[in-house]
Enzyme design. Structure first.
Site, PDB file in Angstrom:
ATOM      1  N   PRO A 106      14.150  45.797 -35.649  1.00 11.79           N
ATOM      2  CA  PRO A 106      15.652  45.657 -35.874  1.00 11.79           C
ATOM      3  C   PRO A 106      16.066  45.481 -37.061  1.00 11.79           C
ATOM      4  O   PRO A 106      15.537  44.426 -37.778  1.00 11.79           O
ATOM      5  CB  PRO A 106      16.076  44.306 -34.757  1.00 11.79           C
ATOM      6  CG  PRO A 106      14.668  43.897 -34.281  1.00 11.79           C
ATOM      7  CD  PRO A 106      13.809  44.530 -35.117  1.00 11.79           C
ATOM      8  N   GLU A 107      16.826  46.190 -37.839  1.00 15.50           N
ATOM      9  CA  GLU A 107      17.520  45.985 -38.744  1.00 15.50           C
ATOM     10  C   GLU A 107      19.075  45.833 -38.270  1.00 15.50           C
ATOM     11  O   GLU A 107      19.286  45.435 -37.127  1.00 15.50           O
ATOM     12  CB  GLU A 107      17.450  47.305 -39.911  1.00 15.50           C
ATOM     13  CG  GLU A 107      16.084  47.384 -40.554  1.00 15.50           C
ATOM     14  CD  GLU A 107      16.167  47.941 -41.948  1.00 15.50           C
ATOM     15  OE1 GLU A 107      17.201  47.867 -42.425  1.00 15.50           O
ATOM     16  OE2 GLU A 107      15.177  48.578 -42.314  1.00 15.50           O
TER      17      GLU A 107
END
Length: 272
Positions: free
Chosen positions: A2-3
DNA sequence: ACTTCGACCTGTTGGC
DNA sequence: TGCCAACAGGTCGAAG
């Protein structure tokens, strides 16, 4: 995994199913994530309802009237909302079960993520207090970046990935934003001009926004709360395209290691 | 104050 | 086919 766009996608996805819903049970299975999950949440949370959900940097903040659950997905974490019971897998570390039948399940194979509890204002928590501005905030301006950047010699890519400078720009989007701004990732920060910062900021905001619209980037295994992949990966211009032709000029994309992270750029569009 | 680097974990991939 | 090293979206904290 996840960014920032993936975390934002997750927040938006879980929110309608859990806000104002009463927690019935909290099951903690993982011995520990990055830090141990406080056992007391399984005593404190039943009977309570999340009253709001907030994202700060890549942290997900679930606010209750008695405190805040701070969740980070690390490198491989995921939050799902389940509506029919599924036997927990090896890496399903936490289940939060709600009275409406929804189960919020935290999964994280690499266990770089965390789940913490604070009764203080969450933004003053040690992990959040010294973070830089949000990328979509007004504070994140060319003037701001230039003023702190002119004293720094690190490559510009490391600079924009520094969470004390700005939060939420991870390894994928750092390469993408620099490509869009036509700035070579190894350029020392103090050699980046104010005009370049103006362009760079514009692209950081635009790329993050666009990726959120597409539900994040799925490289290998990012899935949102309902199991859908993100579609932004189809728009990546340089990330992971080592040796492939640049979509603008046809030159082969190159890669270089910066700050122990793989970095991609077009040597022709982003000259040194 | 800035910068670099090891550490935390497991799963997947690619080379031999 | 099997083994092993290298690598993966993050980021903290110690050491230089």
């Amino acid at each position: 995994m996840p960014e920032l766009p993936e975390v934002e996608t997750t927040c938006r996805g879980i929110s309608p199913h859990i806000l104002e819903q009463t927690i019935v049970k909290v099951i903690i299975r993982a011995p520990k994530l990055r830090w141990p999950i406080p056992k007391k949440i399984s005593k404190l949370l039943p009977g309570k309802q999340p009253i709001s959900i907030e994202r700060r940097a890549k942290y997900i903040l679930l606010h209750f009237d008695i405190g805040t659950l701070i969740i980070h997905l690390g490198m491989s974490g995921r939050l799902q909302t389940l509506f029919t019971h599924t036997a927990p897998g090896k890496h399903d570390h936490v289940d939060i079960v709600f009275a409406n039948g929804c189960c919020l399940r935290y999964t994280d194979p690499r266990r770089f993520g965390c789940m913490l509890w604070t009764e203080e204002p969450a933004l003053e928590h040690d992990l959040l207090r010294k973070l830089g501005p949000e990328p979509f905030s007004k504070e994140f301006s060319a003037k701001y970046l230039f003023e702190i950047g002119c004293k720094r010699k690190v490559p510009i890519k490391n600079f924009i990935m520094d969470s004390k400078v700005v939060v939420g720009v991870g390894n994928i989007y750092a390469s993408e934003a620099l490509f869009a701004a036509k700035i070579n990732p190894v350029t020392p920060t103090n050699e980046v001009t104010k005009d370049q910062f103006t362009i760079l900021i514009k692209h950081i905001k635009a790329i993050l926004r666009k990726s959120i619209k597409q539900g994040g980037t799925t490289l290998k295994d990012f899935l949102d709360n309902s199991g859908k992949p993100g579609y932004f990966s189809q728009q990546l211009q340089v990330y992971g395209r080592d040796g492939e032709p640049c979509n603008i000029c046809g030159t082969a994309i190159e890669s270089v290691t910066l700050g122990q992270r793989n970095t991609f750029f077009c040597p022709s569009c982003q000259p040194q």
